[in-house]
Every structure is written in C-alpha cells, then in structure tokens.
Design a protein around this motif. Structure first.
Motif, PDB file in Angstrom:
ATOM      1  N   HIS A  28       3.831  23.039  11.155  1.00 14.48           N
ATOM      2  CA  HIS A  28       2.725  23.248  10.211  1.00 14.48           C
ATOM      3  C   HIS A  28       3.126  22.811   8.815  1.00 14.48           C
ATOM      4  CE1 HIS A  28      -0.490  25.144   7.923  1.00 14.48           C
ATOM      5  NE2 HIS A  28       0.446  25.751   7.195  1.00 14.48           N
ATOM      6  N   ASP A  29       4.366  23.170   8.406  1.00 19.49           N
ATOM      7  CA  ASP A  29       4.832  22.833   7.058  1.00 19.49           C
ATOM      8  C   ASP A  29       4.835  21.330   6.832  1.00 19.49           C
ATOM      9  OD1 ASP A  29       7.063  25.273   8.028  1.00 19.49           O
ATOM     10  OD2 ASP A  29       5.653  25.641   6.397  1.00 19.49           O
ATOM     11  N   ASN A  31       3.204  18.966   8.497  1.00 21.91           N
ATOM     12  CA  ASN A  31       1.843  18.425   8.508  1.00 21.91           C
ATOM     13  C   ASN A  31       1.142  18.655   7.174  1.00 21.91           C
ATOM     14  OD1 ASN A  31       2.102  17.529  11.124  1.00 21.91           O
ATOM     15  ND2 ASN A  31       1.146  19.339  12.041  1.00 21.91           N
ATOM     16  N   GLU A  32       1.387  19.840   6.585  1.00 13.68           N
ATOM     17  CA  GLU A  32       0.751  20.166   5.311  1.00 13.68           C
ATOM     18  C   GLU A  32       1.239  19.245   4.198  1.00 13.68           C
ATOM     19  OE1 GLU A  32      -1.578  22.381   5.034  1.00 13.68           O
ATOM     20  OE2 GLU A  32      -1.812  22.437   2.866  1.00 13.68           O
ATOM     21  N   GLN A 185       8.992  33.449  14.740  1.00 10.10           N
ATOM     22  CA  GLN A 185       9.669  32.178  14.482  1.00 10.10           C
ATOM     23  C   GLN A 185      11.188  32.357  14.405  1.00 10.10           C
ATOM     24  OE1 GLN A 185       7.598  31.310  10.858  1.00 10.10           O
ATOM     25  NE2 GLN A 185       6.145  29.900  11.841  1.00 10.10           N
TER      26      GLN A 185
END
Length: 698
Positions: A28-29, A31-32, A185
């Motif tokens: 996610h990180d 991609n952001e 995580q």
C-alpha cells in the motif's frame, strides 16, 4: 557434513527466499507514493517519505526505485545516499558514476560547482527520478537542488528523512508519513523471516506474537529479533527462554530504549567469534558503503579470524572463514547487503545507524574501539581508533594513543611534511597492526614505516614514483604484512625483497579512475627473480601488473603457486616484446589455482584452451582493441568458467556457440563492446546461463 549442518544450510537457503521486495506492509505504501510521483503537472516536483530511524524509509524507497513501473515512467534513475555525515562532493561524485560519466572527464571535476554543472548536463533533457536517501538538514537541499534541471518534463525528486522540517523546506508536494506496522503486519514480517514459506507451529504462535509485540511495530527491530529466533530450536522451551530475555531487557529501560534493547539482545546472542567482527563495523562512518573484501582482510589482520584445521587437505582459508562470518551477520539481519557480485556473493554492505550506534557504545565500554569525530579529542585508550571528522586528516604531537589500529575517514589530505601526521604514526603507533589511510596521499618518504614490524594491513596512496618506491622498500622489513593497498598514478616496480614476506597474501596497486585510459600506462613491473628462489606460497592476489617478459618469466617459474586472483595490463613501451599471446601463455602456465583473471588493454588471447588454468571461474577483459571472435570461442571451451565480463572493446567476426560451449557459464556481461559480427547460440550452448545483459546474444 552432518545433519545439523545440512539443516542449518537448508534454513539459510529458505530464508534467502524472503526478498526485500516482500517486506510486509509496503505494498500500500509503495502504491501511494508511486501514485504521487505520477500526479501533478510537468514541472519538477518533490515527494517525501518521512519516518523515524529503522521504520523502513530506505526499504520503501528502494522498492519503489527498483519497480518496473518506475523504470517505465522515468528515462533516468539515480540514487544518492546522504546521511548525517553528508559531504556534497562525495554525493555528487556518486551520482556522476550512476550517470555513466566517461572516465576521462573525472579529472576536470576539481570543485563542487563543476560537479553540479556536470550532473546537470548529464540529466538535462531527460525525464528523471532522483532519490536522496536520509536527509538530515536543509543545507543538503541548498547544496544539491541546483544540480537537478527543471525541463518541464515531469521529473521527480524523492527524498527520505526523519526530520519533518525537511519536507517543508524542500516544498514537497506530498509527504508520506510511514506508519509503524500493526500487530498483524508485524507478525507476518516475523513469520516471513523465521519460517519463510512455512507456517508457524500452533504451539509457538502465542510466544511469537508476544515477542513481536515488544518491537512496537518497528520493522528493523522485528527483523533483527527474527534473525536471532531463526537460529534457535523451534520448541516452546527455547522460545520461552528467549521471550523471558526480551522481557528482562525491556524491563530495564524506558520505552524509547526498546529498539536498542532488542538490538543488544541480538548482539549478546552472537557466538563469541562473531562479536568482534560485528563491533568492528562501527569503525566506518554512518551510511558508509563497506567493501566486503577489504572488511574481511581487516578482520584477518586484527586477528578475529583464525584458520581452522579441519584436516590435512580440508583446512579452509581464512578469507573463506571471514566470508562465512559475514554471511552469518547478514543472515541475522545485523548487516544490510548493499550490492552483490555477479556470482551472488556480497560485494558491499551497510550497517543501519541504530546498529552502528550499538557497535560504538559497546566498543567504547570495553575499550575495543574509539570513534573520534573531533581532532582535539584524539587521546585514545582503546585498541582501535577510527578518525571520522570533516576537514583534512592531520595528527599532532598531542594526539597520543595506545591504539594498535588506525583507520582514517575524512577529506583528501596531502601529507607534505612529517609534522602533518607521519611522525605521529611512527612514534605513537609502534605496535600498529592496521593502518587504513583511506584519503591520505603521502608526499614524503615514510622513513619510520620500516619500524612498524607488527603491521599486517596497509592502505595508502603515493604522490610520485619515488614515494611509491620508498613505501615498497620500507615494507620489505615487515615480515607480518598480509595485505597491501598502494595507490599509484605512475608506473612502479615491485622489488624482489617484497617476495620474502612470507605472510603476504594480497597486493593491490590501486589506480585512480581518471588515469585509467585506453593506453593503460599505469601499473607495476615485477623485478627479475632468480630460479630456485623461495616460492611465495601465501600470495593469493596480484592486481595491476604489467604483462611483459619479466612478468611472464616470474609467473612461469611457479613462484606464486597459490595465486587465485590476477590482473594483468598492457604495458606501453617502445622496446620490442614477444607477442602478447605468447607472454600470456607463459604467464598462466603454472597458475594451477587461479580462479579470477582480469586482462586490461590486451588484444591477443591464446586460442588453445589448454593454455588457460582449468581452475578459472571468472574472466574479465577490458579496454581492449577488437578481439578475434575465435578467442571468445576458445573461452567457451573452459570447463569451469562461470562469469565472463567484457567492457570497452570490440569483437571481430561471428561468435558461434554450439552445444557444449560455455558449459558452466552463469553470467555474461558486455559493456560498451562493439560487435563486428553476431553471437550465434545453438541449443545446448550456455545451459547454465542465468544473466546476460545483451539482448543480441540470448
């Protein structure tokens, strides 16, 4: 090999399957951040990754940088390590290397302004991504931003920092604050590092989750803890013991000490033989890219590595043991791999700053090592001293030390008279084992060098042929010397007396990049040796030796029976010499243990495969006039050749590879090689190939 060793090797192999790109919580990180790099207008923009040390900023940036999407978005990608010990010229030089600046242009880069201008020229007109990793202060941005052109083509600068003000100062259009890992995580990361693709046994899960919670979501702490746990027996009894240790450590200090405690726990858990090797990493400045080969040689010189007698014919070399020790530190996540060799081994490494702080604090406590960042503070009672400060490296008469090892890290320094340092070394370091004078250029004869009879490792640069020869003459009295790095800019001759040093293992004649030209006029000659002189049985490495009649004569007499690495370069001379092919055949004839051969500027290779040692696994040929394709064909018949590198040259004719050619070749790498013909690879040729950078071949 017993079952225990086989099981441990299997575990290591499985853990290596967990690649950096698979670290949890970063999909996610990344991609952001990538979406922000895509957005916005065409003007140059800055994107920032913000977070505390050990949170994974560099890992996230590296994952983004290496991704296929970024490679397709940006024509030019460069990475710069900044760190708290930032030096603008060093960083600019590293960027120029990534930008493939021709070697001959380096000599004109005499100041920071010229370097910035050259970086700007190399990037002009290209849509680029620049990563500036670990910025600590605003001065960095003031120094560097002018080097990056704004051509209104969508270029981006990605910075990582732990200082929020940096984001504001650089006017970042987007700042991504990297969060701590949540419990799920954290547990996933712990399991990946301990079990790889297997599942955690049900009876161990509660204990594992409890240990992982103590890391407070900091990836570095989880990885280091997991590296320790992975070495232990998978049983409730053992894990309860570890968990009790974690709890005990954490109970002693306040919350902000949690990471340090976990790191220290992993250090305490190291086998005794590995502890000094790990602590020694603190001698390097923050974010320093450590050359593993040199590090291992320093470990050996310090006496950390002892040769283990396994049997009359199975005794590993100390270099092999040192490599194994480094692998163990990597496996325990105490050392980060910065780059790998083509054979998969570690080429350079780094130490996270939290771990480096641990090395320094532990070393200071037991007088193992002292890091000096202030010239006035050099009054050291530790056995080792590392000078790391801005400015020129000067020693004064007040700098007294009981250290037996001195490592210098600073700016280029020319010692032009004894009072600037050498006098203090010969008077204050009489018991020295290690002198690693990275940035010091001797402009005077080191008259006291011959008195340092305990010296095992020396790295220094000479300003002239006379100084270089004086250094070599002084060494002939140092019977314990094992490793020599001598920087030279003019040809010199190795004296006969140097071969009487029975402990000598490695001789590197380092040539500055800007003097390495097509003519290759810098190297060393070997003096004539009498037949019957004592063989130099420990010598393993000879780098930058001229290929001439004297060299061929010495090597053909079998004077260096255990040589494993050899670099030969073409000598520019007006005197008639035998053909290069004949000289090379004579030189290689008795080198039955040679594994790595590097040839620079040499145009004629033997066409008979029997002229090459069967032990050869790697051949590098560079700066060469066009070679006959038949010579490449001959190399394809070497039974154990695994790596072939060619750069800055040409090949005339077709290279026809048929079934059975290059039977063990794994890596084929060509750089700036003009091909006046084709490579034809039939089925059954190069059956083991796993990397080739030239699409014209495979």
């Amino acid at each position: 090999m017993g079952n225990k060793e086989l099981a441990e090797d299997s575990l290591i192999a499985r853990r290596r399957d967990v690649e950096e790109e698979e670290v949890v919580g970063l999909v996610h990180d990344s991609n952001e951040v990538i979406s922000q790099l895509e957005r916005g207008d065409w003007s140059r923009r800055v994107v920032c990754i913000l977070g505390m040390g050990g949170l994974g900023k560099t890992t996230l940036a590296r994952k983004i940088y290496n991704g296929d999407k970024i490679k397709s978005m940006f024509r030019c990608c460069v990475w710069g390590f900044v760190s708290n010990d930032y030096r603008a010229q060093e960083l600019l030089m590293s960027l120029l290397k990534l930008l493939d600046l021709p070697a001959e242009e380096y000599k004109d880069l005499t100041d920071q302004a010229k370097m910035k201008r050259k970086v700007r020229e190399r990037m002009s007109g290209k849509k680029y991504l620049v990563v500036l990793d670990d910025i600590w202060n605003t001065q960095v941005w003031d120094d560097l931003q002018g080097a990056f052109p704004d051509d209104n083509n969508g270029s981006r600068i990605l910075i990582t920092t732990r200082v929020k003000d940096i984001s504001h100062y650089t006017r970042a259009t987007f700042t991504y604050e990297l969060p701590f890992l949540n419990e799920s995580q954290s547990w996933e990361l712990f399991c990946k590092k301990v079990f790889c693709k297997e599942k955690c046994p049900h009876e161990l899960e509660p204990l594992g989750r409890e240990m992982t919670k103590a890391c407070k979501g900091l990836p570095l702490a989880i990885i280091v803890l997991a590296g320790m746990v992975a070495k232990k027996e998978r049983s409730p009894r053992e894990w309860i013991k570890i968990n009790n240790h974690v709890s005990w450590y954490l109970a002693q200090e306040e919350e902000y000490r949690i990471v340090t405690n976990i790191l220290k726990l992993s250090y305490d858990d190291l086998p005794q033989a590995l502890k000094p090797c790990f602590l020694y990493l603190g001698v390097y400045p923050e974010d320093y890219e450590i050359h593993v080969r040199r590090l291992c040689q320093l470990w050996i010189a310090e006496g950390f590595i002892q040769k283990k007698e396994v049997g009359p014919s199975n005794s590993p070399e100390v270099e092999d043991i040192a490599d194994m020790y480094l692998d163990k530190l990597v496996e325990r996540s105490l050392v980060q791999v910065a780059s790998r060799r083509t054979d998969g081994g570690v080429k350079t490494c780094r130490v996270h700053d939290l771990l480096r702080d641990l090395c320094i604090s532990e070393s200071r406590e037991n007088k193992f090592m002292e890091v000096c960042t202030n010239l006035d503070a050099i009054k050291c009672n530790s056995r080792r001293m590392s000078l790391q400060y801005r400015g020129e490296l000067r020693l004064t008469e007040d700098n007294q030390s009981s250290a037996r090892s001195l490592l210098l890290f600073g700016e280029n320094t020319y010692w032009e008279n004894e009072s600037e340092g050498w006098k203090q070394i010969k008077n204050g370091f009489k018991l020295a084992r290690v002198l690693d004078m990275n940035r010091v250029v001797l402009c005077l004869s080191p008259r006291g060098l011959k008195t340092l009879i305990h010296l095992r490792f020396l790295k220094v640069r000479a300003s002239s042929v006379r100084i270089g020869n004086d250094v070599l003459a002084s060494l002939c009295n140092l019977s314990n010397l094992e490793t020599l790095y001598l920087g030279i800019e003019k040809p010199i001759t190795l004296p006969n007396k140097i071969w009487k040093l029975k402990s000598l293992r490695h001789v590197y004649l380092d040539i500055d990049v800007y003097v390495l030209t097509e003519k290759l006029s810098v190297g060393a000659s070997i003096s004539r040796m009498k037949i019957g002189e004592t063989k130099v049985k420990n010598l393993q490495t000879l780098r930058s030796i001229y290929l001439n009649a004297r060299t061929a004569s010495v090597l053909s007499k079998g004077m260096f029976p255990n040589l494993t690495k050899l670099t030969l370069c073409r000598e520019v001379t007006e005197l008639p010499e035998p053909p290069e092919k004949e000289l090379l055949e004579n030189s290689l004839r008795c080198l039955n243990k040679l594994r790595t051969l590097k040839l620079l500027g040499i145009a004629k290779l033997p066409l008979d495969r029997d002229a090459y040692p069967t032990s050869l696994t790697k051949i590098t040929i560079g700066y060469f006039p066009p070679l006959d394709a038949r010579m490449i064909k001959t190399l394809g018949q070497l039974a154990n050749l695994r790596t072939l590198k060619l750069f800055r040259g040409g090949i005339i004719g077709d290279v026809n590879c048929v079934a059975g050619d290059f039977p063990q070749l794994q890596v084929l790498h060509l750089t700036d090689v003009q091909q006046y013909g084709r490579w034809k690879v039939d089925g059954g040729a190069m059956p083991q190939i796993r990397y080739c950078n030239d699409p014209r071949i495979l």
